[in-house]
Structure formats: C-alpha cells, structure tokens
Design a protein around this motif. Structure first.
Motif, PDB file in Angstrom:
ATOM      1  N   THR A  74     -18.094  -1.747   3.112  1.00 38.61           N
ATOM      2  CA  THR A  74     -17.313  -0.738   3.886  1.00 38.61           C
ATOM      3  C   THR A  74     -18.018  -0.855   5.268  1.00 38.61           C
ATOM      4  O   THR A  74     -19.275  -1.127   5.615  1.00 38.61           O
ATOM      5  N   VAL A 113      -7.981   3.923   4.673  1.00 36.94           N
ATOM      6  CA  VAL A 113      -8.064   4.064   3.233  1.00 36.94           C
ATOM      7  C   VAL A 113      -9.796   4.464   2.962  1.00 36.94           C
ATOM      8  O   VAL A 113     -10.445   3.685   2.921  1.00 36.94           O
ATOM      9  N   SER A 114      -9.895   5.676   2.367  1.00 37.24           N
ATOM     10  CA  SER A 114     -11.210   6.191   1.882  1.00 37.24           C
ATOM     11  C   SER A 114     -11.374   5.734   0.484  1.00 37.24           C
ATOM     12  O   SER A 114     -10.248   5.839  -0.361  1.00 37.24           O
ATOM     13  N   ILE A 115     -12.407   5.130   0.243  1.00 40.60           N
ATOM     14  CA  ILE A 115     -12.866   4.577  -1.090  1.00 40.60           C
ATOM     15  C   ILE A 115     -13.715   5.762  -1.780  1.00 40.60           C
ATOM     16  O   ILE A 115     -14.548   5.128  -2.631  1.00 40.60           O
ATOM     17  N   LEU A 166       0.843  -1.098  -0.028  1.00 39.67           N
ATOM     18  CA  LEU A 166       0.105  -0.090   0.048  1.00 39.67           C
ATOM     19  C   LEU A 166       0.662   1.164   0.029  1.00 39.67           C
ATOM     20  O   LEU A 166       1.706   1.421   0.790  1.00 39.67           O
ATOM     21  N   TYR A 199      -1.851   6.429  -5.740  1.00 45.30           N
ATOM     22  CA  TYR A 199      -1.998   5.460  -4.599  1.00 45.30           C
ATOM     23  C   TYR A 199      -2.158   4.219  -5.332  1.00 45.30           C
ATOM     24  O   TYR A 199      -2.365   3.755  -6.450  1.00 45.30           O
ATOM     25  N   GLN A 200      -1.555   3.129  -4.615  1.00 44.72           N
ATOM     26  CA  GLN A 200      -1.411   1.708  -5.243  1.00 44.72           C
ATOM     27  C   GLN A 200      -1.619   0.845  -3.705  1.00 44.72           C
ATOM     28  O   GLN A 200      -1.394   1.038  -2.771  1.00 44.72           O
ATOM     29  N   ASP A 201      -2.405  -0.372  -4.163  1.00 44.52           N
ATOM     30  CA  ASP A 201      -2.490  -1.213  -3.035  1.00 44.52           C
ATOM     31  C   ASP A 201      -2.683  -2.792  -3.849  1.00 44.52           C
ATOM     32  O   ASP A 201      -3.017  -2.737  -5.042  1.00 44.52           O
ATOM     33  N   TRP A 226      -6.464   8.339   0.496  1.00 42.71           N
ATOM     34  CA  TRP A 226      -7.730   8.366  -0.483  1.00 42.71           C
ATOM     35  C   TRP A 226      -7.343   7.130  -1.656  1.00 42.71           C
ATOM     36  O   TRP A 226      -6.157   7.580  -2.285  1.00 42.71           O
ATOM     37  N   ARG A 227      -7.975   6.358  -1.840  1.00 40.26           N
ATOM     38  CA  ARG A 227      -7.762   4.921  -2.659  1.00 40.26           C
ATOM     39  C   ARG A 227      -7.783   5.671  -4.186  1.00 40.26           C
ATOM     40  O   ARG A 227      -7.295   4.910  -5.055  1.00 40.26           O
ATOM     41  N   ASN A 228      -8.682   6.616  -4.335  1.00 33.08           N
ATOM     42  CA  ASN A 228      -8.526   7.115  -5.938  1.00 33.08           C
ATOM     43  C   ASN A 228      -7.481   7.996  -6.219  1.00 33.08           C
ATOM     44  O   ASN A 228      -7.565   8.617  -7.223  1.00 33.08           O
ATOM     45  N   PHE A 287     -10.623  -0.095   5.031  1.00 36.67           N
ATOM     46  CA  PHE A 287     -11.207   0.938   3.977  1.00 36.67           C
ATOM     47  C   PHE A 287     -12.429   1.170   4.438  1.00 36.67           C
ATOM     48  O   PHE A 287     -13.348   0.371   4.673  1.00 36.67           O
TER      49      PHE A 287
END
Length: 179
Positions: free
Chosen positions: A138, A92-94, A36, A128-130, A122-124, A60
C-alpha cells in the motif's frame, strides 16, 4: 560475532525487504478491462464506469499505512485540481475491519463519509467486487486511460514526476489520446 560477509548479506536482505513498497511500476498484470463495484463508505452504490472517456486513478490504501496517510491529502488536492478535465479518483481501503476506517475518519480531514467528493470503498465489504487481483503493498495505484484500459500502475508513494506525467495524460488533447 557475525562475519563481515554475513552482516553485509543480512543488511542487504533487510534493505530489500523494507524498500519493497517504494514507488515503482508494478510488476503485476493489470486487468484488461478493469471492474470495480460495491457500496461507497457513505452507503451509496458505486460501479466503475470506464465508458465515459475519463482518466481514472484507483488507489488501494489502508489506515495503518503511513505512506497512504501522507498521500491522501495529495490525492484529494490533485483530484480537486483536475476533476473538471475528465479526471476521476477512486479510493479503496483494504483494512480488515470497517471500524478501523471509522476510527481513522474521525482524525483524517480528507475522509468524510458525508461529503467525500469522490468514491471511497471498503474492499472487504460483502457487496464489493473487483478484478485487480491481490493487493499487498500500500498504496497500490492503477491509472486507467480514457479508453478504459489500465495504462500504468504504481506501488508505494507517487513521486512529483509521476504526478506531472499523470497530469499530462489527463490534459492531453482527445485527438492525441486516441493515437
């Protein structure tokens, strides 16, 4: 007028649909070695470091999720109580838009970009990478053990017994954690 069996079937299906995000062990396959990375909400770079031997909880969440809103103060309190014992929390916000997080941060006392205390991403975001796969429910939570591997995952709210279990993992002596 619908028959009794149709009504029962529809009620059962509806109940199954709305209860899907309840706290349960996730059936998804967790990554062998979780990764992440990205920019935190405060703009600082972040990279998950599983080599420090800490227990890490990655959650998440989304601003539109009532369970997430209710649990975030609990996550923060749990983090504050256990961080000196080798516990890390990463949120991590989606959410689709950063503006959603910004608006929520104005109301939420736990979310402060300036003084977060733990990484929040923030996932977007473009950087960002995971490798945690698709996250639809959620909150979705991954517990990473001191060996750097995902040992458990949960979907939905974490119950008191699960918090106690996580705390026991954090406070397990190093020699017992290796066996």
């Amino acid at each position: 007028m619908p028959s009794m069996s149709k009504t029962l079937m529809m009620t059962t299906m509806f109940t199954a649909i709305i209860s899907t995000p309840c706290a349960q062990a996730a059936k998804d396959v967790a990554p062998a070695q979780p990764t992440l990375a990205g920019s935190m909400l405060n703009g600082k770079p972040y990279k998950l470091d599983t080599g420090k031997g800490n227990v890490i909880l990655v959650t998440f969440w989304a601003t539109w999720c009532p369970t997430c809103q209710a649990e975030m103060p609990i996550f923060r309190k749990f983090y504050e109580a256990n961080k000196k014992s080798g516990f890390e929390l990463v949120t991590v916000s989606i959410d689709d838009a950063m503006s959603d997080i910004d608006e929520y941060a104005k109301q939420a006392k736990w979310l402060s970009k300036e003084n977060q205390g733990f990484p929040s991403l923030w996932r977007n975001a473009p950087d960002y990478q995971d490798n945690f796969g698709k996250v639809f429910a959620t909150p979705t939570v991954f517990l990473i053990g001191r060996d750097g591997k995902v040992i458990e995952s949960y979907k939905g709210g974490i119950k008191a017994a699960q918090w106690a279990h996580i705390k026991a993992i954090i406070h397990k002596p190093a020699s017992a954690a290796k066996s």
